[in-house]
Design a protein around this motif. Sequence first.
Motif, short mmCIF file in Angstrom:
data_model
loop_
_atom_site.label_atom_id
_atom_site.label_comp_id
_atom_site.label_asym_id
_atom_site.label_seq_id
_atom_site.Cartn_x
_atom_site.Cartn_y
_atom_site.Cartn_z
N ALA A 74 91.13 -51.68 61.98
CA ALA A 74 90.40 -52.11 63.19
C ALA A 74 89.37 -53.16 62.80
CB ALA A 74 89.72 -50.92 63.83
N ASP A 75 88.93 -53.93 63.76
CA ASP A 75 87.90 -54.92 63.50
C ASP A 75 86.77 -54.71 64.49
OD1 ASP A 75 86.49 -56.99 62.45
OD2 ASP A 75 87.73 -58.57 63.32
N PRO A 76 85.66 -54.13 64.13
CA PRO A 76 85.28 -53.73 62.78
C PRO A 76 85.90 -52.40 62.37
CG PRO A 76 83.49 -53.25 64.28
CD PRO A 76 84.57 -53.93 65.09
N ALA A 77 85.97 -52.18 61.04
CA ALA A 77 86.54 -50.94 60.52
C ALA A 77 85.53 -49.81 60.70
CB ALA A 77 86.87 -51.12 59.04
N ARG A 78 86.03 -48.66 61.10
CA ARG A 78 85.18 -47.47 61.22
C ARG A 78 85.31 -46.70 59.91
NH1 ARG A 78 83.21 -44.91 65.94
NH2 ARG A 78 82.36 -42.88 65.37
N VAL A 79 84.17 -46.49 59.23
CA VAL A 79 84.16 -45.83 57.92
C VAL A 79 83.07 -44.78 57.85
CG1 VAL A 79 85.15 -47.83 56.73
CG2 VAL A 79 82.67 -47.61 56.91
N LEU A 80 83.19 -43.92 56.85
CA LEU A 80 82.18 -42.91 56.58
C LEU A 80 81.65 -43.11 55.16
CD1 LEU A 80 84.04 -39.70 57.83
CD2 LEU A 80 82.19 -40.89 59.00
N ALA A 81 80.35 -43.09 55.01
CA ALA A 81 79.71 -43.03 53.69
C ALA A 81 79.36 -41.56 53.49
CB ALA A 81 78.48 -43.91 53.64
N LEU B 165 79.75 -45.67 59.99
CA LEU B 165 79.48 -47.11 59.96
C LEU B 165 80.63 -47.90 60.56
CD1 LEU B 165 78.35 -47.26 56.21
CD2 LEU B 165 76.86 -47.04 58.20
N LEU B 166 80.30 -49.02 61.16
CA LEU B 166 81.28 -50.02 61.57
C LEU B 166 81.05 -51.23 60.67
CD1 LEU B 166 80.99 -49.86 65.47
CD2 LEU B 166 82.81 -48.91 64.05
N LEU B 167 82.08 -51.64 59.92
CA LEU B 167 81.93 -52.74 58.98
C LEU B 167 83.11 -53.70 59.10
CD1 LEU B 167 80.89 -50.73 55.79
CD2 LEU B 167 79.39 -52.02 57.32
N PRO B 168 82.89 -54.98 58.81
CA PRO B 168 84.01 -55.92 58.79
C PRO B 168 85.01 -55.50 57.70
CG PRO B 168 81.91 -57.09 58.78
CD PRO B 168 81.60 -55.64 58.56
N PRO B 169 86.29 -55.49 58.01
CA PRO B 169 87.29 -55.06 57.01
C PRO B 169 87.20 -55.80 55.68
CG PRO B 169 88.30 -55.29 59.17
CD PRO B 169 86.91 -55.82 59.29
N TYR C 147 77.59 -42.24 46.87
CA TYR C 147 78.36 -42.16 48.11
C TYR C 147 79.81 -42.57 47.87
CZ TYR C 147 74.31 -41.62 51.17
OH TYR C 147 73.19 -41.15 51.80
N GLU C 148 80.69 -41.97 48.61
CA GLU C 148 82.10 -42.35 48.64
C GLU C 148 82.35 -42.96 50.02
OE1 GLU C 148 86.38 -40.07 49.05
OE2 GLU C 148 84.70 -39.01 48.13
N LEU C 149 83.03 -44.09 50.05
CA LEU C 149 83.35 -44.72 51.33
C LEU C 149 84.74 -44.25 51.76
CD1 LEU C 149 82.14 -46.76 53.36
CD2 LEU C 149 83.56 -48.49 52.28
N ARG C 150 84.81 -43.64 52.92
CA ARG C 150 86.09 -43.16 53.46
C ARG C 150 86.42 -43.94 54.70
NH1 ARG C 150 85.97 -36.63 52.81
NH2 ARG C 150 85.85 -36.64 50.53
N GLU C 151 87.61 -44.48 54.73
CA GLU C 151 88.04 -45.29 55.86
C GLU C 151 88.67 -44.41 56.92
OE1 GLU C 151 90.48 -48.47 54.40
OE2 GLU C 151 89.08 -48.92 52.80
N GLN C 152 88.20 -44.56 58.15
CA GLN C 152 88.78 -43.83 59.28
C GLN C 152 89.78 -44.72 60.01
OE1 GLN C 152 85.03 -42.49 61.22
NE2 GLN C 152 86.02 -40.49 61.05
N SER C 153 89.41 -45.95 60.23
CA SER C 153 90.32 -46.91 60.87
C SER C 153 90.13 -48.27 60.20
CB SER C 153 90.05 -46.99 62.38
OG SER C 153 88.72 -47.39 62.60
N PRO C 154 90.70 -48.43 58.99
CA PRO C 154 90.45 -49.65 58.22
C PRO C 154 91.05 -50.92 58.82
CG PRO C 154 92.13 -48.31 57.18
CD PRO C 154 91.57 -47.51 58.32
#
Length: 137
Positions: free
Chosen positions: A89-96, A61-65, A80-87
């Motif tokens: 960044a704008d938008p943040a790249r995350v994994l659910a 997912l790409l989400l606003p920080p 689900y656990e949300l894991r931040e890959q690049s928190p």
Amino acid sequence: MGLLDRLLDLVKKRETPGLSAGAPGLKIVAEAFDPVVADSAVLAGSPAWVSTAPAVLRHHLLLPPDRLAEAAAILAQDGYELREQSPSADPARVLAVRVQVLDALHCAQERSRMAGLAQRLGGDALGWDALQPEAPA
């Protein structure tokens, strides 16, 4: 999704304690980043996927920080656990991320759900991948 389906999903989740999202030796066995390709086709076309074994399902997912905490709270309700890959960044790249036994119906439902969540939060759902332990040689 009816109450019975949700209860069955909860029972299914409890049946998969042997695998964790951080387990060593996991490899990608299926991935769906093209919205035109059906999840059933992705799973059917994956020779490495073991349909009866639990897998680590990761939605990219790409989400606003500033919406990450909200997303984490919503996702936690379904395990689900949300894991931040690049928190930063704008938008943040995350994994659910969660562990479950995969099937085409649930992958399609979850892909749609993640797309809706991302859209509500001002982001985007890129796709998903699934990891399973590497088969012994």
